[in-house]
Design a protein around this motif. Structure first.
Motif, PDB file in Angstrom:
ATOM      1  N   LYS A  91      36.479   3.030 -31.665  1.00 49.85           N
ATOM      2  CA  LYS A  91      38.084   3.078 -31.478  1.00 49.85           C
ATOM      3  C   LYS A  91      38.947   3.550 -32.735  1.00 49.85           C
ATOM      4  O   LYS A  91      39.919   2.883 -32.913  1.00 49.85           O
ATOM      5  N   ASN A  92      38.321   4.301 -33.342  1.00 49.27           N
ATOM      6  CA  ASN A  92      39.118   5.023 -34.622  1.00 49.27           C
ATOM      7  C   ASN A  92      39.263   6.475 -34.520  1.00 49.27           C
ATOM      8  O   ASN A  92      38.508   7.145 -35.304  1.00 49.27           O
ATOM      9  N   ARG A  93      39.613   6.827 -33.518  1.00 46.56           N
ATOM     10  CA  ARG A  93      39.669   8.459 -33.204  1.00 46.56           C
ATOM     11  C   ARG A  93      40.366   9.135 -34.373  1.00 46.56           C
ATOM     12  O   ARG A  93      39.911  10.239 -34.926  1.00 46.56           O
ATOM     13  N   ARG A  94      41.652   8.920 -34.668  1.00 47.01           N
ATOM     14  CA  ARG A  94      42.379   9.631 -35.849  1.00 47.01           C
ATOM     15  C   ARG A  94      41.494   9.456 -37.003  1.00 47.01           C
ATOM     16  O   ARG A  94      41.267  10.909 -37.853  1.00 47.01           O
ATOM     17  N   GLN A  95      40.664   8.675 -37.450  1.00 45.28           N
ATOM     18  CA  GLN A  95      39.928   8.440 -38.690  1.00 45.28           C
ATOM     19  C   GLN A  95      38.868   9.490 -38.628  1.00 45.28           C
ATOM     20  O   GLN A  95      38.589  10.120 -39.425  1.00 45.28           O
ATOM     21  N   PHE A  96      37.793   9.244 -37.766  1.00 43.25           N
ATOM     22  CA  PHE A  96      36.699  10.107 -37.768  1.00 43.25           C
ATOM     23  C   PHE A  96      36.774  11.663 -37.432  1.00 43.25           C
ATOM     24  O   PHE A  96      36.290  12.192 -37.908  1.00 43.25           O
ATOM     25  N   ALA A 110      31.123  -1.400 -31.666  1.00 46.60           N
ATOM     26  CA  ALA A 110      29.919  -1.065 -30.659  1.00 46.60           C
ATOM     27  C   ALA A 110      28.696  -0.745 -31.603  1.00 46.60           C
ATOM     28  O   ALA A 110      28.256   0.207 -31.888  1.00 46.60           O
ATOM     29  N   ILE A 111      28.167  -2.071 -32.342  1.00 41.87           N
ATOM     30  CA  ILE A 111      27.298  -1.960 -33.290  1.00 41.87           C
ATOM     31  C   ILE A 111      25.811  -1.422 -32.798  1.00 41.87           C
ATOM     32  O   ILE A 111      25.167  -0.583 -33.615  1.00 41.87           O
ATOM     33  N   GLU A 112      25.697  -1.732 -31.744  1.00 43.25           N
ATOM     34  CA  GLU A 112      24.138  -1.487 -31.121  1.00 43.25           C
ATOM     35  C   GLU A 112      24.349   0.066 -30.856  1.00 43.25           C
ATOM     36  O   GLU A 112      23.558   0.794 -31.097  1.00 43.25           O
ATOM     37  N   GLU A 113      25.290   0.520 -30.105  1.00 42.98           N
ATOM     38  CA  GLU A 113      25.647   2.015 -29.557  1.00 42.98           C
ATOM     39  C   GLU A 113      25.561   2.836 -30.816  1.00 42.98           C
ATOM     40  O   GLU A 113      24.928   3.944 -30.937  1.00 42.98           O
ATOM     41  N   ILE A 114      26.396   2.487 -31.836  1.00 43.71           N
ATOM     42  CA  ILE A 114      26.610   3.307 -32.970  1.00 43.71           C
ATOM     43  C   ILE A 114      25.183   3.520 -33.582  1.00 43.71           C
ATOM     44  O   ILE A 114      24.657   4.501 -34.351  1.00 43.71           O
ATOM     45  N   SER A 115      24.518   2.291 -33.895  1.00 42.33           N
ATOM     46  CA  SER A 115      23.213   2.110 -34.555  1.00 42.33           C
ATOM     47  C   SER A 115      22.128   3.335 -33.899  1.00 42.33           C
ATOM     48  O   SER A 115      21.293   3.916 -34.483  1.00 42.33           O
ATOM     49  N   GLU A 116      22.421   3.333 -32.468  1.00 40.76           N
ATOM     50  CA  GLU A 116      21.488   4.407 -31.530  1.00 40.76           C
ATOM     51  C   GLU A 116      22.062   5.919 -32.069  1.00 40.76           C
ATOM     52  O   GLU A 116      21.167   6.864 -32.177  1.00 40.76           O
ATOM     53  N   VAL A 117      23.240   6.127 -32.161  1.00 41.25           N
ATOM     54  CA  VAL A 117      23.644   7.398 -32.450  1.00 41.25           C
ATOM     55  C   VAL A 117      23.319   7.881 -33.964  1.00 41.25           C
ATOM     56  O   VAL A 117      22.706   9.071 -34.066  1.00 41.25           O
ATOM     57  N   LEU A 118      23.222   7.091 -34.653  1.00 39.92           N
ATOM     58  CA  LEU A 118      22.725   7.167 -36.057  1.00 39.92           C
ATOM     59  C   LEU A 118      21.298   6.953 -36.322  1.00 39.92           C
ATOM     60  O   LEU A 118      20.677   7.314 -37.269  1.00 39.92           O
ATOM     61  N   ASP A 153      27.908  16.022 -38.281  1.00 40.12           N
ATOM     62  CA  ASP A 153      27.697  16.545 -36.933  1.00 40.12           C
ATOM     63  C   ASP A 153      28.753  16.270 -36.267  1.00 40.12           C
ATOM     64  O   ASP A 153      29.295  15.257 -35.961  1.00 40.12           O
ATOM     65  N   THR A 154      29.423  17.265 -35.527  1.00 42.93           N
ATOM     66  CA  THR A 154      30.720  17.317 -34.599  1.00 42.93           C
ATOM     67  C   THR A 154      30.544  16.419 -33.401  1.00 42.93           C
ATOM     68  O   THR A 154      31.363  15.462 -33.321  1.00 42.93           O
ATOM     69  N   GLU A 155      29.332  16.612 -32.836  1.00 42.33           N
ATOM     70  CA  GLU A 155      29.092  15.622 -31.541  1.00 42.33           C
ATOM     71  C   GLU A 155      29.091  14.132 -31.852  1.00 42.33           C
ATOM     72  O   GLU A 155      29.642  13.085 -31.260  1.00 42.33           O
ATOM     73  N   LYS A 156      28.266  13.955 -33.087  1.00 41.10           N
ATOM     74  CA  LYS A 156      28.193  12.483 -33.669  1.00 41.10           C
ATOM     75  C   LYS A 156      29.429  11.822 -34.113  1.00 41.10           C
ATOM     76  O   LYS A 156      29.660  10.791 -33.958  1.00 41.10           O
TER      77      LYS A 156
END
Length: 243
Positions: A63-68, A137-145, A51-54
């Protein structure tokens, strides 16, 4: 040879604009499943982020913009006891994964699984890079996923067609990590300064991002102060209480 593949690994952070099919990613994940697993618990799940937004949210939060943003495939590897809870409920039972031992078991399972995926990807000519920034951002990323209780994201992995050729970083000499019968710390007094000189020359002569630094200096800087202090609280929230 497999050994040559293993010893030629270098992280890739710049990829060509070439997608990787879901079929290929599935093949790599299947290879990951054949890693060893403590007591066969298989306490690992992989989130394949298409998903592009995720993807954008993960890029910014980690903080790994280039990677993702640029990789042909983006994965997040998670320690997973939620599936094991479902397995126990089939027998009207509840599991207790709150103890520290289960954190170790889950983390080791995920590491072995992911390394199998990495080797499989590199065997097909792809480049990979582990993304520990997922824990920024372990909690925020958990929410995204949308991760439920019992599931913790440990790191990401970008996979793609390399658009750069990085040299292999010189590892510690094998004598530094290889002990026979008992642990010998006396050898570090000579091994570490010698290794510093090797690393210093490597950084000074590599093709890009040259710098003047030694390995021991980097490690002192990196480990002098505690980092990511929110992770213990998040693990407890997910049910890992370190009993």
């Amino acid at each position: 040879m497999v050994i040559e593949l293993l010893t030629s690994h270098a992280s890739v952070r710049r990829y060509k604009d070439e997608p990787i099919t879901k079929e290929t990613v599935t093949e790599l994940v299947r290879a990951g499943q054949h890693a060893a697993s403590s007591h066969f618990v298989q306490a690992c799940s992989v989130i394949y982020v298409t998903d592009t937004e995720k993807r954008g949210q993960l890029a910014e939060l980690s903080k790994n913009r280039r990677q993702f943003y640029t990789a042909g495939a983006a994965l997040v590897f998670c320690m997973d006891y939620n599936r094991l809870s479902h397995a126990a409920r089939l027998h009207d039972r509840e599991i207790d994964f709150s103890v520290a031992e289960n954190v170790l078991v889950g983390a080791i399972d995920v590491g072995l699984f992911a390394q199998n995926v990495a080797i499989a990807a590199e065997s097909k000519g792809y480049g990979i890079c582990y993304i520990g920034g997922v824990r920024n951002a372990i909690e925020e990323i958990s929410e995204v996923l949308e991760l439920p209780k019992g599931v913790v994201p440990l790191f990401g992995m970008s996979i793609g067609v390399p658009n750069e050729a990085n040299g292999v970083k010189p590892r510690l000499p094998v004598e530094a990590v290889f002990h026979e019968n008992s642990y010998n710390e006396e050898k570090y007094a000579t091994i570490l300064p010698a290794y510093d000189e090797i690393i210093k020359e490597y950084y000074a002569t590599r093709d890009s991002n040259q710098k003047e630094s030694t390995w021991t200096e980097q490690m002192a800087d990196f480990l002098e102060k505690p980092r990511r202090l929110d992770i213990k609280t998040f693990l407890e929230k997910q049910g890992f209480l370190f009993k």
